[in-house]
Design a protein around this motif. Sequence first.
Motif, PDB file in Angstrom:
ATOM      1  N   GLU A  81      50.642 -11.021  29.574  1.00  0.00           N
ATOM      2  CA  GLU A  81      51.812 -10.333  29.034  1.00  0.00           C
ATOM      3  C   GLU A  81      52.765  -9.937  30.152  1.00  0.00           C
ATOM      4  OE1 GLU A  81      52.204  -7.477  25.492  1.00  0.00           O
ATOM      5  OE2 GLU A  81      51.815  -6.159  27.217  1.00  0.00           O
ATOM      6  N   CYS A  82      52.238  -9.496  31.291  1.00  0.00           N
ATOM      7  CA  CYS A  82      53.110  -9.174  32.420  1.00  0.00           C
ATOM      8  C   CYS A  82      53.930 -10.396  32.817  1.00  0.00           C
ATOM      9  CB  CYS A  82      52.295  -8.687  33.613  1.00  0.00           C
ATOM     10  SG  CYS A  82      51.710  -6.981  33.476  1.00  0.00           S
ATOM     11  N   ARG A  83      53.288 -11.545  32.837  1.00  0.00           N
ATOM     12  CA  ARG A  83      54.012 -12.772  33.181  1.00  0.00           C
ATOM     13  C   ARG A  83      55.047 -13.099  32.104  1.00  0.00           C
ATOM     14  NH1 ARG A  83      53.978 -16.868  36.637  1.00  0.00           N
ATOM     15  NH2 ARG A  83      54.678 -18.916  35.928  1.00  0.00           N
ATOM     16  N   GLY A  84      54.662 -12.929  30.834  1.00  0.00           N
ATOM     17  CA  GLY A  84      55.608 -13.185  29.745  1.00  0.00           C
ATOM     18  C   GLY A  84      56.804 -12.257  29.813  1.00  0.00           C
ATOM     19  N   ASN A  85      56.548 -10.973  30.102  1.00  0.00           N
ATOM     20  CA  ASN A  85      57.653 -10.021  30.235  1.00  0.00           C
ATOM     21  C   ASN A  85      58.609 -10.449  31.349  1.00  0.00           C
ATOM     22  OD1 ASN A  85      56.473  -8.443  28.258  1.00  0.00           O
ATOM     23  ND2 ASN A  85      55.646  -6.931  29.679  1.00  0.00           N
TER      24      ASN A  85
ATOM     25  N   ILE B  76      66.736 -13.777  30.590  1.00  0.00           N
ATOM     26  CA  ILE B  76      67.897 -12.958  30.221  1.00  0.00           C
ATOM     27  C   ILE B  76      68.891 -12.910  31.370  1.00  0.00           C
ATOM     28  CG2 ILE B  76      68.647 -10.606  29.666  1.00  0.00           C
ATOM     29  CD1 ILE B  76      65.912 -10.281  28.202  1.00  0.00           C
ATOM     30  N   HIS B  77      68.383 -12.759  32.575  1.00  0.00           N
ATOM     31  CA  HIS B  77      69.250 -12.647  33.759  1.00  0.00           C
ATOM     32  C   HIS B  77      69.943 -13.969  34.077  1.00  0.00           C
ATOM     33  CE1 HIS B  77      70.591 -11.357  37.740  1.00  0.00           C
ATOM     34  NE2 HIS B  77      70.079 -12.476  38.222  1.00  0.00           N
ATOM     35  N   LEU B  78      69.251 -15.085  33.896  1.00  0.00           N
ATOM     36  CA  LEU B  78      69.751 -16.380  34.359  1.00  0.00           C
ATOM     37  C   LEU B  78      70.610 -17.117  33.348  1.00  0.00           C
ATOM     38  CD1 LEU B  78      66.475 -17.666  36.071  1.00  0.00           C
ATOM     39  CD2 LEU B  78      68.572 -16.955  37.241  1.00  0.00           C
ATOM     40  N   THR B  79      70.399 -16.893  32.066  1.00  0.00           N
ATOM     41  CA  THR B  79      71.029 -17.757  31.063  1.00  0.00           C
ATOM     42  C   THR B  79      72.146 -17.104  30.277  1.00  0.00           C
ATOM     43  OG1 THR B  79      69.457 -17.187  29.291  1.00  0.00           O
ATOM     44  CG2 THR B  79      68.849 -19.003  30.769  1.00  0.00           C
ATOM     45  N   GLY B  80      72.261 -15.795  30.310  1.00  0.00           N
ATOM     46  CA  GLY B  80      73.259 -15.152  29.469  1.00  0.00           C
ATOM     47  C   GLY B  80      72.675 -14.774  28.130  1.00  0.00           C
TER      48      GLY B  80
ATOM     49  N   ASP C  76      61.025 -20.187  37.417  1.00  0.00           N
ATOM     50  CA  ASP C  76      59.760 -20.004  38.127  1.00  0.00           C
ATOM     51  C   ASP C  76      59.978 -19.297  39.457  1.00  0.00           C
ATOM     52  OD1 ASP C  76      56.896 -20.519  38.024  1.00  0.00           O
ATOM     53  OD2 ASP C  76      57.226 -21.865  39.721  1.00  0.00           O
ATOM     54  N   SER C  77      61.060 -19.645  40.152  1.00  0.00           N
ATOM     55  CA  SER C  77      61.368 -18.979  41.417  1.00  0.00           C
ATOM     56  C   SER C  77      61.674 -17.506  41.206  1.00  0.00           C
ATOM     57  CB  SER C  77      62.564 -19.662  42.093  1.00  0.00           C
ATOM     58  OG  SER C  77      62.258 -20.996  42.456  1.00  0.00           O
ATOM     59  N   CYS C  78      62.340 -17.205  40.100  1.00  0.00           N
ATOM     60  CA  CYS C  78      62.623 -15.806  39.767  1.00  0.00           C
ATOM     61  C   CYS C  78      61.329 -15.042  39.520  1.00  0.00           C
ATOM     62  CB  CYS C  78      63.531 -15.749  38.538  1.00  0.00           C
ATOM     63  SG  CYS C  78      63.824 -14.079  37.893  1.00  0.00           S
ATOM     64  N   VAL C  79      60.428 -15.651  38.766  1.00  0.00           N
ATOM     65  CA  VAL C  79      59.167 -14.992  38.411  1.00  0.00           C
ATOM     66  C   VAL C  79      58.288 -14.797  39.642  1.00  0.00           C
ATOM     67  CG1 VAL C  79      57.020 -15.240  37.091  1.00  0.00           C
ATOM     68  CG2 VAL C  79      59.219 -15.842  36.036  1.00  0.00           C
ATOM     69  N   GLU C  80      58.223 -15.800  40.479  1.00  0.00           N
ATOM     70  CA  GLU C  80      57.332 -15.748  41.639  1.00  0.00           C
ATOM     71  C   GLU C  80      57.943 -15.009  42.828  1.00  0.00           C
ATOM     72  OE1 GLU C  80      54.288 -16.630  41.473  1.00  0.00           O
ATOM     73  OE2 GLU C  80      54.385 -17.621  39.514  1.00  0.00           O
ATOM     74  N   GLY C  81      59.251 -14.815  42.817  1.00  0.00           N
ATOM     75  CA  GLY C  81      59.914 -14.188  43.945  1.00  0.00           C
ATOM     76  C   GLY C  81      60.269 -12.738  43.688  1.00  0.00           C
ATOM     77  N   GLY C  82      61.088 -12.209  44.569  1.00  0.00           N
ATOM     78  CA  GLY C  82      61.429 -10.793  44.484  1.00  0.00           C
ATOM     79  C   GLY C  82      62.339 -10.443  43.335  1.00  0.00           C
TER      80      GLY C  82
ATOM     81  N   GLY D  23      62.273 -11.333  40.173  1.00  0.00           N
ATOM     82  CA  GLY D  23      61.531 -10.968  38.970  1.00  0.00           C
ATOM     83  C   GLY D  23      61.033  -9.536  39.018  1.00  0.00           C
ATOM     84  N   TYR D  24      60.537  -9.115  40.162  1.00  0.00           N
ATOM     85  CA  TYR D  24      60.054  -7.739  40.300  1.00  0.00           C
ATOM     86  C   TYR D  24      61.210  -6.738  40.218  1.00  0.00           C
ATOM     87  CZ  TYR D  24      55.516  -9.641  41.590  1.00  0.00           C
ATOM     88  OH  TYR D  24      54.316 -10.295  41.565  1.00  0.00           O
ATOM     89  N   GLN D  25      62.354  -7.108  40.756  1.00  0.00           N
ATOM     90  CA  GLN D  25      63.523  -6.229  40.647  1.00  0.00           C
ATOM     91  C   GLN D  25      63.947  -6.061  39.188  1.00  0.00           C
ATOM     92  OE1 GLN D  25      66.692  -7.677  43.179  1.00  0.00           O
ATOM     93  NE2 GLN D  25      65.315  -7.971  44.915  1.00  0.00           N
ATOM     94  N   LEU D  26      63.935  -7.152  38.439  1.00  0.00           N
ATOM     95  CA  LEU D  26      64.321  -7.081  37.028  1.00  0.00           C
ATOM     96  C   LEU D  26      63.325  -6.246  36.224  1.00  0.00           C
ATOM     97  CD1 LEU D  26      65.398 -10.805  36.523  1.00  0.00           C
ATOM     98  CD2 LEU D  26      66.902  -8.807  36.735  1.00  0.00           C
ATOM     99  N   MET D  27      62.032  -6.409  36.540  1.00  0.00           N
ATOM    100  CA  MET D  27      61.026  -5.629  35.830  1.00  0.00           C
ATOM    101  C   MET D  27      61.119  -4.153  36.201  1.00  0.00           C
ATOM    102  SD  MET D  27      59.645  -7.525  33.697  1.00  0.00           S
ATOM    103  CE  MET D  27      58.543  -6.243  33.153  1.00  0.00           C
ATOM    104  N   HIS D  28      61.426  -3.864  37.448  1.00  0.00           N
ATOM    105  CA  HIS D  28      61.613  -2.459  37.850  1.00  0.00           C
ATOM    106  C   HIS D  28      62.797  -1.851  37.101  1.00  0.00           C
ATOM    107  CE1 HIS D  28      61.940   1.175  40.242  1.00  0.00           C
ATOM    108  NE2 HIS D  28      63.198   0.862  40.521  1.00  0.00           N
TER     109      HIS D  28
END
Length: 265
Positions: free
Chosen positions: A131-135, A142-146, A184-190, A192-197
């Motif tokens: 679920e963390c990965r899905g979130n 949301i950030h990348l596609t509009g 994938d780069s967003c999820v694996e990189g920084g 994704g964590y910024q967006l989740m924060h």
Amino acid sequence: MTPNMKLSGLLAAFLLFCTYRTCFGMSHPKPACRYPPSQWCRSLEIALECKVQKQCMEVNAIRPNQTVPPVSVTLYYESMCPDCRIFITQQLFPTWTMLQDIMAVTLVPYGNAQEFPSANSPFSCQHGEPECRGNMIEACIIHLTGHSAAFHIIYCMESSADVLNAAQPCLQLYAPSIAWSTVDSCVEGGLGYQLMHKNAVMTRALNPAHTYVPWVTINGEYTEENEDKAMSSLFQMVCQLYKVRNSLLLFLSRYEFEYWKKIIC
């Protein structure tokens, strides 16, 4: 030809036929107005001038007043929460599809997760690591596609049997210009964590604090009454809240307004 162009053409043909024939109980052409048929239903003012407001209402073609703010619906949710998935697929997305001209949706994938900034795994989710990965995938989408494309992709994911495995094909279907490697780069990189924060901060700032998910705010506020209405008939609630009714009352008689209400909502 786009669907909107086809719809405009069909609408113009319908109104021409009905106005100059007998669809609405008249056998004589109505007085001409200064707008071509393709624009008759572009606004309430034009429809009134061309004396086709009832016809436009019958085909659900009078556009909302663009000066009136849309109803804002914000959903705080988890990507693998069963109740969240039901609300997205059975209430939120179908309502937005029909009322997106008068409705703004914000999706905040986080829910009951917890943030541990100093840990190797900074987030812990109610339904585990998947679920963390899905979130995070949905936050990155949301950030990348509009907004519009993201909502279609997330609906596609949440209505699938496997949310995670559906992510890539859903992205390819609704945002083919965005490579999966970018997500994938967003999820694996920084990022994704910024967006989740950011989503964690938004969720913690809720007042009153959320106690479960899905958690829905309307125009920035939470009430049990609005949540009950949203869960049972979001479409009806958005229609009732939309402030354009006040504007319509300035132009339409009480009978015409009640007729519009029945047709649209």
